[in-house]
Design a protein around this motif. Structure first.
Motif, short mmCIF file in Angstrom:
data_model
loop_
_atom_site.label_atom_id
_atom_site.label_comp_id
_atom_site.label_asym_id
_atom_site.label_seq_id
_atom_site.Cartn_x
_atom_site.Cartn_y
_atom_site.Cartn_z
N GLN A 244 7.92 14.68 3.70
CA GLN A 244 7.34 14.99 5.02
C GLN A 244 5.81 14.90 4.98
OE1 GLN A 244 9.18 18.79 5.61
NE2 GLN A 244 10.84 17.97 6.86
N ARG A 245 5.23 15.34 3.86
CA ARG A 245 3.76 15.27 3.73
C ARG A 245 3.28 13.82 3.66
NH1 ARG A 245 1.91 20.29 -0.24
NH2 ARG A 245 1.98 21.85 1.42
N SER A 246 3.97 13.01 2.89
CA SER A 246 3.58 11.59 2.81
C SER A 246 3.72 10.92 4.17
CB SER A 246 4.44 10.85 1.78
OG SER A 246 4.14 11.31 0.50
N LEU A 247 4.79 11.26 4.88
CA LEU A 247 5.00 10.71 6.22
C LEU A 247 3.89 11.15 7.17
CD1 LEU A 247 8.85 11.01 6.75
CD2 LEU A 247 7.49 8.92 6.92
N THR B 88 4.29 1.61 2.27
CA THR B 88 5.47 2.24 1.67
C THR B 88 5.17 3.73 1.50
OG1 THR B 88 5.93 0.24 0.40
CG2 THR B 88 6.98 2.23 -0.36
N VAL B 89 6.14 4.57 1.86
CA VAL B 89 5.91 6.02 1.83
C VAL B 89 6.98 6.68 0.95
CG1 VAL B 89 5.72 8.09 3.25
CG2 VAL B 89 4.94 5.90 4.15
N ASN B 90 6.54 7.45 -0.06
CA ASN B 90 7.49 8.08 -0.98
C ASN B 90 7.21 9.57 -1.13
OD1 ASN B 90 8.50 5.48 -1.85
ND2 ASN B 90 6.67 5.28 -3.11
N PHE C 48 -2.17 0.89 -4.52
CA PHE C 48 -1.75 -0.43 -4.08
C PHE C 48 -1.08 -1.15 -5.24
CE2 PHE C 48 -5.97 -1.04 -5.87
CZ PHE C 48 -5.85 -2.23 -6.60
N ARG C 49 -0.24 -2.11 -4.88
CA ARG C 49 0.41 -2.94 -5.90
C ARG C 49 0.21 -4.39 -5.51
NH1 ARG C 49 5.29 -5.00 -6.53
NH2 ARG C 49 6.06 -4.14 -4.57
N LEU C 50 -0.16 -5.21 -6.46
CA LEU C 50 -0.34 -6.63 -6.19
C LEU C 50 0.94 -7.38 -6.52
CD1 LEU C 50 -3.93 -7.09 -7.67
CD2 LEU C 50 -3.29 -6.60 -5.32
N LYS C 51 1.10 -8.57 -5.92
CA LYS C 51 2.36 -9.30 -6.00
C LYS C 51 2.85 -9.58 -7.41
CE LYS C 51 2.37 -11.56 -1.55
NZ LYS C 51 1.63 -12.59 -0.84
N ILE D 38 0.90 -1.15 0.00
CA ILE D 38 0.00 0.00 0.00
C ILE D 38 0.94 1.21 0.00
CG2 ILE D 38 -1.70 1.33 1.31
CD1 ILE D 38 -2.71 -1.32 2.50
N ILE D 39 0.80 2.07 -0.98
CA ILE D 39 1.80 3.12 -1.21
C ILE D 39 1.19 4.51 -1.01
CG2 ILE D 39 3.44 4.05 -2.92
CD1 ILE D 39 2.94 1.21 -4.38
N ILE D 40 1.90 5.36 -0.29
CA ILE D 40 1.51 6.76 -0.16
C ILE D 40 2.57 7.59 -0.89
CG2 ILE D 40 1.08 8.68 1.41
CD1 ILE D 40 0.31 6.57 3.55
N ASP D 41 2.17 8.24 -1.97
CA ASP D 41 3.09 9.03 -2.80
C ASP D 41 2.77 10.51 -2.67
OD1 ASP D 41 4.65 7.05 -3.98
OD2 ASP D 41 3.21 6.66 -5.58
#
Length: 211
Positions: free
Chosen positions: A117-120, A147-149, A176-179, A96-99
């Motif tokens: 910092q905003r994604s965090l 995951t945070v970018n 999100f990314r699947l396997k 699960i990704i926060i960009d």
């Protein structure tokens, strides 16, 4: 050897069809849950990526969440995470990704820091509130997948005339990314390069026969 290749391709094709099917199911489940809860969101029907306007989440040039931003995240993040962390989908989940993205004003490295910092801040808020809607197993899993970018001013959003839309460029994307998605990307590349080779060979044999 050809039989082996054919059966390998068939197996890969099955995996691809399965993962494409799962992705479509996840996106549909997300859309359903949001509309059931009357939460209006900007969700991409192809990728399942959710775009949040940073002007709502943060004051200009700041990385602390506003009260309005917290309220928006409190409406959206629980639904997004609960759908992805349910048993049916979690076995396929890779991340699960926060960009975070800024606009194109100012210095690249300054914006890189701001976007991170905003994604965090979004991730931290999610971790603060997750106990309200996830059970302990899901909470542990969330931490494995998160995951945070920060991307600074990369991938700006353009308006109809091809100019940078600064307001829209300041954004947080939850996706999100699947396997097996990397496998699909690799296979698509292999397929397209082998098609190119085949068509190049075909056209060169055409030219020979024409002589």
């Amino acid at each position: 050897d050809l039989d082996e290749k054919t059966s390998l391709l068939a197996t890969q094709q099955k995996k691809i069809d399965n993962i494409i099917g799962v992705k479509a199911d996840v996106i549909e489940a997300l859309q359903k849950e949001f509309s059931k809860n009357n939460v209006s969101v900007d969700i991409d029907a192809q990728t399942g990526a959710l775009t949040l306007n940073a002007n709502v989440l943060f004051d200009y040039d700041k990385s602390e969440l506003t009260d309005e931003g917290k309220q928006e995240l409190a409406d959206i993040l629980p639904i997004y995470c609960k759908v992805l962390l349910q048993d049916d989908y979690m076995k396929y989940l890779a991340e699960i990704i926060i960009d975070g993205y800024t606009d194109t004003d100012g210095d690249y490295s300054y914006n890189l820091q701001l976007s991170q910092q905003r994604s965090l801040a979004v991730a931290q808020y999610l971790l603060d509130i997750q106990g309200n809607f996830l059970d302990s197993t899901q909470s542990a899993n969330l931490q494995n997948y998160l995951t945070v970018n920060g991307h600074s001013m990369a991938n700006p959003v353009l308006d109809a005339d091809g100019n940078v839309d600064k307001d829209a460029s300041r954004r947080e994307e939850i996706k999100f990314r699947l396997k097996d998605e990397e496998m699909i990307d690799e296979l698509n590349q292999i397929m397209s390069s082998s098609t190119d080779t085949a068509s190049a060979e075909a056209s060169s044999s055409d030219s020979t026969s024409a002589n």
